[in-house]
Design a protein around this motif. Structure first.
Motif, PDB file in Angstrom:
ATOM      1  N   ARG A  26      37.867  34.630  36.202  1.00 51.01           N
ATOM      2  CA  ARG A  26      37.589  35.859  37.122  1.00 51.01           C
ATOM      3  C   ARG A  26      37.484  35.576  38.685  1.00 51.01           C
ATOM      4  NH1 ARG A  26      36.408  40.116  34.326  1.00 51.01           N
ATOM      5  NH2 ARG A  26      35.286  39.836  32.247  1.00 51.01           N
ATOM      6  N   SER A  29      41.489  34.336  39.658  1.00 51.50           N
ATOM      7  CA  SER A  29      42.881  35.173  39.480  1.00 51.50           C
ATOM      8  C   SER A  29      42.896  35.979  40.456  1.00 51.50           C
ATOM      9  CB  SER A  29      42.829  35.697  37.983  1.00 51.50           C
ATOM     10  OG  SER A  29      41.742  36.476  37.719  1.00 51.50           O
ATOM     11  N   TYR A  30      44.028  36.619  40.530  1.00 54.48           N
ATOM     12  CA  TYR A  30      44.300  37.558  41.918  1.00 54.48           C
ATOM     13  C   TYR A  30      43.686  38.910  41.662  1.00 54.48           C
ATOM     14  CZ  TYR A  30      47.838  39.403  38.881  1.00 54.48           C
ATOM     15  OH  TYR A  30      48.566  40.042  37.780  1.00 54.48           O
ATOM     16  N   SER A  31      43.454  39.200  40.534  1.00 55.86           N
ATOM     17  CA  SER A  31      42.704  40.460  40.158  1.00 55.86           C
ATOM     18  C   SER A  31      41.984  40.481  38.748  1.00 55.86           C
ATOM     19  CB  SER A  31      43.843  41.572  39.780  1.00 55.86           C
ATOM     20  OG  SER A  31      43.600  42.524  38.983  1.00 55.86           O
ATOM     21  N   ALA A  32      40.843  41.237  38.890  1.00 59.09           N
ATOM     22  CA  ALA A  32      40.169  41.223  37.335  1.00 59.09           C
ATOM     23  C   ALA A  32      40.958  41.921  36.348  1.00 59.09           C
ATOM     24  CB  ALA A  32      38.885  42.215  38.009  1.00 59.09           C
ATOM     25  N   ASP A  33      41.859  42.658  36.577  1.00 63.67           N
ATOM     26  CA  ASP A  33      42.601  43.329  35.451  1.00 63.67           C
ATOM     27  C   ASP A  33      43.384  42.389  34.947  1.00 63.67           C
ATOM     28  OD1 ASP A  33      41.548  45.706  36.070  1.00 63.67           O
ATOM     29  OD2 ASP A  33      43.261  46.255  37.531  1.00 63.67           O
ATOM     30  N   ALA A  34      43.657  41.205  35.696  1.00 54.67           N
ATOM     31  CA  ALA A  34      44.736  40.283  34.820  1.00 54.67           C
ATOM     32  C   ALA A  34      43.707  39.292  33.934  1.00 54.67           C
ATOM     33  CB  ALA A  34      45.156  39.282  36.190  1.00 54.67           C
ATOM     34  N   ASN A  75      49.414  33.712  39.273  1.00 49.05           N
ATOM     35  CA  ASN A  75      48.853  34.081  40.999  1.00 49.05           C
ATOM     36  C   ASN A  75      50.219  33.821  41.606  1.00 49.05           C
ATOM     37  OD1 ASN A  75      46.282  34.538  40.283  1.00 49.05           O
ATOM     38  ND2 ASN A  75      45.326  32.496  41.445  1.00 49.05           N
ATOM     39  N   HIS A  78      52.215  36.799  40.902  1.00 51.81           N
ATOM     40  CA  HIS A  78      51.812  38.093  41.561  1.00 51.81           C
ATOM     41  C   HIS A  78      52.133  38.065  43.293  1.00 51.81           C
ATOM     42  CE1 HIS A  78      48.912  41.161  42.858  1.00 51.81           C
ATOM     43  NE2 HIS A  78      48.521  40.376  43.736  1.00 51.81           N
ATOM     44  N   GLN A  82      54.611  40.731  45.028  1.00 49.69           N
ATOM     45  CA  GLN A  82      53.966  41.348  46.140  1.00 49.69           C
ATOM     46  C   GLN A  82      54.473  41.040  47.355  1.00 49.69           C
ATOM     47  OE1 GLN A  82      51.294  43.866  45.859  1.00 49.69           O
ATOM     48  NE2 GLN A  82      51.908  43.937  43.558  1.00 49.69           N
ATOM     49  N   ARG A 128      37.180  33.367  48.018  1.00 54.44           N
ATOM     50  CA  ARG A 128      38.458  33.857  47.884  1.00 54.44           C
ATOM     51  C   ARG A 128      39.074  33.145  49.091  1.00 54.44           C
ATOM     52  NH1 ARG A 128      40.568  36.329  43.865  1.00 54.44           N
ATOM     53  NH2 ARG A 128      39.070  36.977  42.335  1.00 54.44           N
TER      54      ARG A 128
END
Lengths: 193, 265
Positions: A26, A29-34, A75, A78, A82, A128
């Motif tokens: 958590r 990673s770049y996003s919690a969704d991942a 990451n 992503h 992006q 972060r």
């Protein structure tokens, strides 16, 4: 090894580590969704290779290595998608030493829980902002409770990099929290004046 | 060692890393320099708090069941031939329940852990030592002196938990017996709370079969005993119990620190 026996043994090793693996994922990673996809890929790879794991050796470091590589890959994908940058792990000397007196707001030293309780999100934000290797070292130490040599093994870096990375990460997090604590104090002072 | 040199090595000392000689030098400096001892204490306290916050995170309760099933490492729901809610669903439910049980068991905050004979015996000793009813044999704040004290008094090595790992500051030591077996105890403090560490030969667990079975199954056992919390683990030839009116997570850090010596790894 029969599949059910293999799965049973794998789970015996894995279950005590699940909270740590999830927490590390958590925060890295770049996003919690991942997180679910990254965990699933890492666990699937580790389970596939479990026959290669030597019983009695360091399973936590072994499985964290799979998770770390999976997070790095996710990451990287992503960022490429992006087209955004992330602070690079620029070559830093391993012999770097922290200053003797770290800049810390006195309140942070005297009552850390007071500051930390009110700026938990800021702590996450400060972590972060760290360079990836510093963030990994700090989190593997704090969340995974690994020793320096284990972290070096997981990240595939020299132990000197772990030591200097951890020292830098601690200093940056403290500076971040100290700035927030100072700002909060000055806001309160202005409000009270 | 000067103050500046000692502080330069603070990270290694706090993390129980580096060589033994360096630790001994830093510890000797801290014993002689209250200013540095206070400085180290504040730094370590802050780092422990930051680490604790980083390690605490919300957990998705269904996540691992999904991850394990998808990764092929856990029970999979049946894909055909079963009634909805049949064996597949039962397997998943059983698995989720067992994961939940493990999370509950390892949770330091659970309130209804099983009370145990060894936990009661240890809490009783802790209370007697704190109240002065148990003869307090050796008073010292030096880890090295306390470890020397046990040599020849009990037939196994006894170490003080690395104070940088868990914040356990020793105040003294003694020898007693539990069910006829020699036992060493360390008296100390974690933060402002009195905490004792009891070290027994592993054979002493024969008198406490429930705890021994729980240890075999879970590796670590939390158990309340009256006003105290206890945590039990095995290391090499010893069983170790940590007891005190403290947060069970803090006691777990002490016992894990006790097991971090090279001979226990």
């Amino acid at each position: 090894m029969a599949k059910s026996a293999k799965a049973e043994r794998f789970l015996e090793h894995l279950q005590p580590l699940q909270r740590k693996l999830e927490g590390y994922c958590r925060r890295m990673s770049y996003s919690a969704d991942a997180v679910p996809d990254i965990l699933q890929s890492a666990v699937a790879s580790a389970f596939r290779d479990f026959d290669l794991y030597a019983e009695g050796t360091n399973f936590p470091a072994w499985v964290f290595g799979y998770l770390h590589r999976e997070i790095q890959n996710a990451n990287r994908r992503h960022r490429k998608h992006q087209q955004v940058g992330e602070p690079a792990d620029v070559a830093a000397p391993d012999h770097w030493s922290p200053p003797h007196e770290l800049p810390v707001h006195q309140l942070l030293l005297d009552a850390p829980e007071v500051v930390l309780d009110r700026c938990d999100a800021d702590l996450a934000g400060g972590v972060r902002l760290l360079r990836p290797v510093e963030r990994s070292v700090l989190l593997l130490h704090a969340v995974g409770e690994f020793k320096y040599r284990e972290i070096a093994e997981i990240l595939g870096v020299p132990i000197g990099t772990v030591m200097s990375g951890l020292a830098r990460a601690r200093q940056h997090v403290r500076e971040h929290l100290a700035a927030i604590a100072t700002e909060a104090d000055s806001t309160r002072t202005r409000g009270g004046a | 060692m000067t103050c500046a040199e000692a502080r330069q090595h603070w990270h290694l000392y706090h993390d129980s890393e580096g060589d033994v000689a360096l630790h001994a030098e830093v510890a000797a400096h801290l014993a002689d320099c209250p200013t540095c001892a206070e400085w180290f204490h504040l730094q370590s306290q802050l780092e422990r708090q930051i680490a604790a916050h980083l390690a605490t995170d919300r957990a998705d309760p269904g996540l691992w069941a999904r991850v394990l099933a998808s990764a092929g490492a856990g029970p999979l729901p049946t894909r055909s031939g079963g009634r909805p809610g049949g064996r597949g669903a039962l397997a998943v439910a059983t698995f989720v329940a067992s994961v939940g049980l493990l999370v509950w068991w390892f949770s330091p905050n659970r309130r209804d852990a099983v009370d145990t004979g060894l936990a009661r015996a240890t809490a009783g000793l802790h209370e007697r030592v704190q109240s002065g009813r148990e003869p307090f044999e050796f008073a010292s704040t030096s880890d090295r002196e306390v470890e020397e004290y046990f040599k020849g008094r009990v037939p196994f090595p006894v170490r003080c938990p690395p104070r940088a790992d868990a914040g356990f500051f020793v105040r003294g030591a003694g020898v007693t017996d539990i069910d006829g077996q020699p036992a060493a105890y360390l008296r100390g403090r974690v933060g402002g709370t009195a905490v004792s560490v009891l070290v027994l030969p592993r054979a002493a667990l024969d008198a406490f079969p429930a705890q021994r079975a729980a240890l075999r199954q879970y590796g670590i056992v939390h158990a309340p005993a009256g006003a105290y919390a206890t945590v039990l683990r095995e290391f090499d030839q010893n069983a170790v119990v940590v007891v005190g009116a403290a947060d069970p997570a803090a006691l777990a850090r002490v016992i894990n620190a006790y097991g971090s010596y090279p001979e226990h790894e």
